[in-house]
Scaffold this active site. Structure first.
Site, PDB file in Angstrom:
ATOM      1  N   LYS A 119     -12.555   0.854 -14.489  1.00  0.00           N
ATOM      2  CA  LYS A 119     -13.107  -0.413 -14.090  1.00  0.00           C
ATOM      3  C   LYS A 119     -13.543  -1.233 -15.414  1.00  0.00           C
ATOM      4  O   LYS A 119     -13.426  -2.525 -15.365  1.00  0.00           O
ATOM      5  CB  LYS A 119     -14.034  -0.521 -13.207  1.00  0.00           C
ATOM      6  CG  LYS A 119     -13.876   0.304 -11.636  1.00  0.00           C
ATOM      7  CD  LYS A 119     -12.636  -0.572 -11.048  1.00  0.00           C
ATOM      8  CE  LYS A 119     -11.966  -0.143  -9.761  1.00  0.00           C
ATOM      9  NZ  LYS A 119     -11.010  -0.752  -8.933  1.00  0.00           N
TER      10      LYS A 119
ATOM     11  N   ASP B 153       0.659  -1.268  -0.031  1.00  0.00           N
ATOM     12  CA  ASP B 153       0.000   0.136   0.080  1.00  0.00           C
ATOM     13  C   ASP B 153       1.028   1.277  -0.090  1.00  0.00           C
ATOM     14  O   ASP B 153       2.071   1.284   0.200  1.00  0.00           O
ATOM     15  CB  ASP B 153      -0.802   0.000   1.334  1.00  0.00           C
ATOM     16  CG  ASP B 153      -2.335   0.981   0.930  1.00  0.00           C
ATOM     17  OD1 ASP B 153      -3.284   0.212   1.149  1.00  0.00           O
ATOM     18  OD2 ASP B 153      -2.066   2.009   0.919  1.00  0.00           O
TER      19      ASP B 153
ATOM     20  N   THR C 187     -17.507   0.760   2.858  1.00  0.00           N
ATOM     21  CA  THR C 187     -16.299   1.196   3.069  1.00  0.00           C
ATOM     22  C   THR C 187     -15.931   2.847   2.928  1.00  0.00           C
ATOM     23  O   THR C 187     -16.828   3.632   2.223  1.00  0.00           O
ATOM     24  CB  THR C 187     -15.230   0.425   2.091  1.00  0.00           C
ATOM     25  OG1 THR C 187     -15.458   0.829   0.772  1.00  0.00           O
ATOM     26  CG2 THR C 187     -15.411  -1.068   2.278  1.00  0.00           C
TER      27      THR C 187
ATOM     28  N   ASN D  55      -5.737  -5.201  -6.002  1.00  0.00           N
ATOM     29  CA  ASN D  55      -6.921  -4.465  -5.483  1.00  0.00           C
ATOM     30  C   ASN D  55      -6.920  -3.002  -5.229  1.00  0.00           C
ATOM     31  O   ASN D  55      -8.178  -2.586  -5.155  1.00  0.00           O
ATOM     32  CB  ASN D  55      -7.280  -5.327  -4.105  1.00  0.00           C
ATOM     33  CG  ASN D  55      -8.190  -4.647  -3.206  1.00  0.00           C
ATOM     34  OD1 ASN D  55      -9.393  -4.559  -3.432  1.00  0.00           O
ATOM     35  ND2 ASN D  55      -7.631  -3.927  -2.346  1.00  0.00           N
TER      36      ASN D  55
ATOM     37  N   TYR E 166     -13.630   6.720 -13.062  1.00  0.00           N
ATOM     38  CA  TYR E 166     -13.600   5.733 -12.085  1.00  0.00           C
ATOM     39  C   TYR E 166     -14.292   4.222 -13.150  1.00  0.00           C
ATOM     40  O   TYR E 166     -13.606   3.281 -13.111  1.00  0.00           O
ATOM     41  CB  TYR E 166     -14.414   5.507 -10.969  1.00  0.00           C
ATOM     42  CG  TYR E 166     -14.407   4.568 -10.212  1.00  0.00           C
ATOM     43  CD1 TYR E 166     -13.104   4.219  -9.348  1.00  0.00           C
ATOM     44  CD2 TYR E 166     -15.746   3.965 -10.016  1.00  0.00           C
ATOM     45  CE1 TYR E 166     -13.376   3.129  -8.207  1.00  0.00           C
ATOM     46  CE2 TYR E 166     -15.668   2.753  -8.980  1.00  0.00           C
ATOM     47  CZ  TYR E 166     -14.537   2.388  -8.351  1.00  0.00           C
ATOM     48  OH  TYR E 166     -14.617   1.139  -7.495  1.00  0.00           O
TER      49      TYR E 166
HETATM   50  P1  NAD Z   1     -10.385   1.570   0.272  1.00  0.00           P
HETATM   51  O1  NAD Z   1      -9.749   3.198   0.098  1.00  0.00           O
HETATM   52  O2  NAD Z   1     -10.664   1.191   1.784  1.00  0.00           O
HETATM   53  O3  NAD Z   1      -8.823   1.061   0.113  1.00  0.00           O
HETATM   54  C1  NAD Z   1      -8.047   1.066  -0.975  1.00  0.00           C
HETATM   55  C2  NAD Z   1      -6.563   0.920  -0.615  1.00  0.00           C
HETATM   56  O4  NAD Z   1      -5.769   1.202  -1.576  1.00  0.00           O
HETATM   57  C3  NAD Z   1      -6.157   2.034   0.400  1.00  0.00           C
HETATM   58  O5  NAD Z   1      -5.673   1.609   1.647  1.00  0.00           O
HETATM   59  C4  NAD Z   1      -5.199   2.835  -0.152  1.00  0.00           C
HETATM   60  O6  NAD Z   1      -4.338   3.560   0.487  1.00  0.00           O
HETATM   61  C5  NAD Z   1      -4.719   1.925  -1.412  1.00  0.00           C
HETATM   62  N1  NAD Z   1      -4.326   2.841  -2.377  1.00  0.00           N
HETATM   63  C6  NAD Z   1      -4.584   3.911  -3.013  1.00  0.00           C
HETATM   64  N2  NAD Z   1      -3.747   4.326  -4.274  1.00  0.00           N
HETATM   65  C7  NAD Z   1      -2.591   3.284  -4.213  1.00  0.00           C
HETATM   66  C8  NAD Z   1      -1.680   3.378  -4.815  1.00  0.00           C
HETATM   67  N3  NAD Z   1      -1.346   4.404  -5.883  1.00  0.00           N
HETATM   68  N4  NAD Z   1      -0.773   2.488  -4.695  1.00  0.00           N
HETATM   69  C9  NAD Z   1      -0.920   1.490  -3.464  1.00  0.00           C
HETATM   70  N5  NAD Z   1      -2.062   1.267  -2.896  1.00  0.00           N
HETATM   71  C10 NAD Z   1      -2.852   2.283  -3.166  1.00  0.00           C
HETATM   72  O7  NAD Z   1     -11.178   1.006  -0.702  1.00  0.00           O
HETATM   73  P2  NAD Z   1     -11.617  -0.304  -0.748  1.00  0.00           P
HETATM   74  O8  NAD Z   1     -13.412  -0.145  -1.064  1.00  0.00           O
HETATM   75  O9  NAD Z   1     -11.200  -1.363  -0.050  1.00  0.00           O
HETATM   76  O10 NAD Z   1     -11.401  -0.520  -2.437  1.00  0.00           O
HETATM   77  C11 NAD Z   1     -10.564  -1.545  -2.795  1.00  0.00           C
HETATM   78  C12 NAD Z   1     -10.919  -1.738  -4.511  1.00  0.00           C
HETATM   79  O11 NAD Z   1     -12.517  -2.210  -4.620  1.00  0.00           O
HETATM   80  C13 NAD Z   1     -10.834  -0.668  -5.294  1.00  0.00           C
HETATM   81  O12 NAD Z   1     -10.234  -1.051  -6.475  1.00  0.00           O
HETATM   82  C14 NAD Z   1     -11.997  -0.162  -5.600  1.00  0.00           C
HETATM   83  O13 NAD Z   1     -12.087   0.712  -6.593  1.00  0.00           O
HETATM   84  C15 NAD Z   1     -12.646  -1.280  -5.601  1.00  0.00           C
HETATM   85  N6  NAD Z   1     -14.423  -1.269  -5.279  1.00  0.00           N
HETATM   86  C16 NAD Z   1     -15.003  -0.656  -4.044  1.00  0.00           C
HETATM   87  C17 NAD Z   1     -16.169  -0.513  -4.015  1.00  0.00           C
HETATM   88  C18 NAD Z   1     -16.753   0.263  -2.736  1.00  0.00           C
HETATM   89  O14 NAD Z   1     -18.046   0.458  -2.665  1.00  0.00           O
HETATM   90  N7  NAD Z   1     -15.797   0.534  -1.842  1.00  0.00           N
HETATM   91  C19 NAD Z   1     -17.093  -0.940  -5.099  1.00  0.00           C
HETATM   92  C20 NAD Z   1     -16.544  -1.687  -6.185  1.00  0.00           C
HETATM   93  C21 NAD Z   1     -15.146  -1.717  -6.297  1.00  0.00           C
END
Ligand code: NAD
Length: 257
Positions: A161, A36, A192, A89, A157
């Site tokens: 995706k 991260d 989240t 992720n 975004y």
């Molecule tokens: P989150 O923000 O809790 O976690 C994302 C993590 O990625 C964070 O710890 C952040 O520090 C890290 N990050 C950001 N930029 C980075 C980089 N350049 N290099 C390394 N790490 C980096 O969000 P989440 O909901 O756990 O998201 C995880 C994945 O799930 C993402 O790809 C997001 O797009 C996807 N997603 C989330 C949702 C939702 O509703 N939360 C829905 C669909 C998809």
């Protein structure tokens, strides 16, 4: 244990889906490299895993930087001797991401650099390591928005995706005969930090929930369970899928009252 003797690399492991998946994979016997840009969050995840008797290390890496992705893979092989599972992720949903007219080019580029190039780099440097291990499983986090449009605009975004989903399909086909499976995990709207920051009023939250047949946001640990299936040998005939874990949102035309 479902991941005994497996080594897994998880990006975005400091928070949300990545963190919950790391905790679950560790319980299931995997050795983990957590990456991260958020070192404090990463150390907190690491501590929880070590406290519960798991095996893990934290390696700071920005997935939008090629050299850092190459280094995280090298670190994994040097530390644990192999790499079998890559969970690409890490992702962002920028608060200034909007419609085509309102979204600045820098926001679009930043979103692509992390969400799309990050997955590309994870595969570019990770696949040779999976080959050296005799095969493995790659899980790329896409989203339900890869296949559905929303009136609450987040164009960069959504496009990012879609790119993750199509990249996943092609990678799955290319590497199918090398014992490397590649699947996309498509979460629905989750409770989240990432989404709650974007849907920052009760009205916006309710507007989104109208479309979810289950009538609630998903939980990060529910995504972790799906990632576990895709990572483990239980999904040995599953590749190239868009694995929807979305409370039924993509199945719905009209939702229950
Ligand atoms: P989150 O923000 O809790 O976690 C994302 C993590 O990625 C964070 O710890 C952040 O520090 C890290 N990050 C950001 N930029 C980075 C980089 N350049 N290099 C390394 N790490 C980096 O969000 P989440 O909901 O756990 O998201 C995880 C994945 O799930 C993402 O790809 C997001 O797009 C996807 N997603 C989330 C949702 C939702 O509703 N939360 C829905 C669909 C998809």
């Amino acid at each position: 244990m479902r991941l005994k003797d497996k080594v897994a690399l998880i990006t975005g492991a400091s928070s949300g889906i990545g963190k919950e998946t790391a905790l679950l994979f560790a319980k299931e016997g995997a050795s983990l490299v957590l990456t991260d840009i958020d070192t404090d969050g990463g150390q907190a995840t690491l501590k929880e895993i070590l406290d519960q008797g798991g095996k893990a290390s934290f390696f700071k890496a920005d997935v939008s930087k090629a050299a850092e992705c190459e280094a995280m893979v090298t670190f994994t092989e040097q530390t644990y001797g192999a790499l079998h599972i890559i969970f690409n992720n890490a992702g962002i949903m920028h608060s200034d991401d909007g419609d085509a007219i309102g979204t600045e080019e820098e926001i679009f580029d930043l979103t692509y650099a992390i969400n799309v190039k990050g997955v590309f780099f994870g595969c570019k440097y990770g696949i040779p390591a999976l080959r050296r291990a005799g095969g493995g499983s790659i899980i790329n986090t896409a989203s339900f928005v890869a296949i559905l449009g929303a009136a609450t605009p987040q164009l960069a975004y959504t496009a990012s995706k879609g790119a993750v989903l199509s990249m996943t399909r092609e990678l799955a086909v290319i590497h199918a005969r090398e014992n490397i499976r590649v699947n996309a995990l498509c979460p629905g709207p989750l409770r989240t930090e990432l989404l709650m920051k974007f849907l920052n009023t009760e009205e916006k939250k309710q507007r989104r929930l109208v479309h979810v047949p289950m009538g609630r946001f998903g939980e990060a640990r529910e995504m972790a369970q799906a990632a576990l299936f895709l990572a483990s040998d239980e999904s040995s005939y599953t590749t190239g899928t868009e694995f929807m874990v979305d409370g039924g949102i993509t199945a719905a035309y009209v939702t229950p009252e």
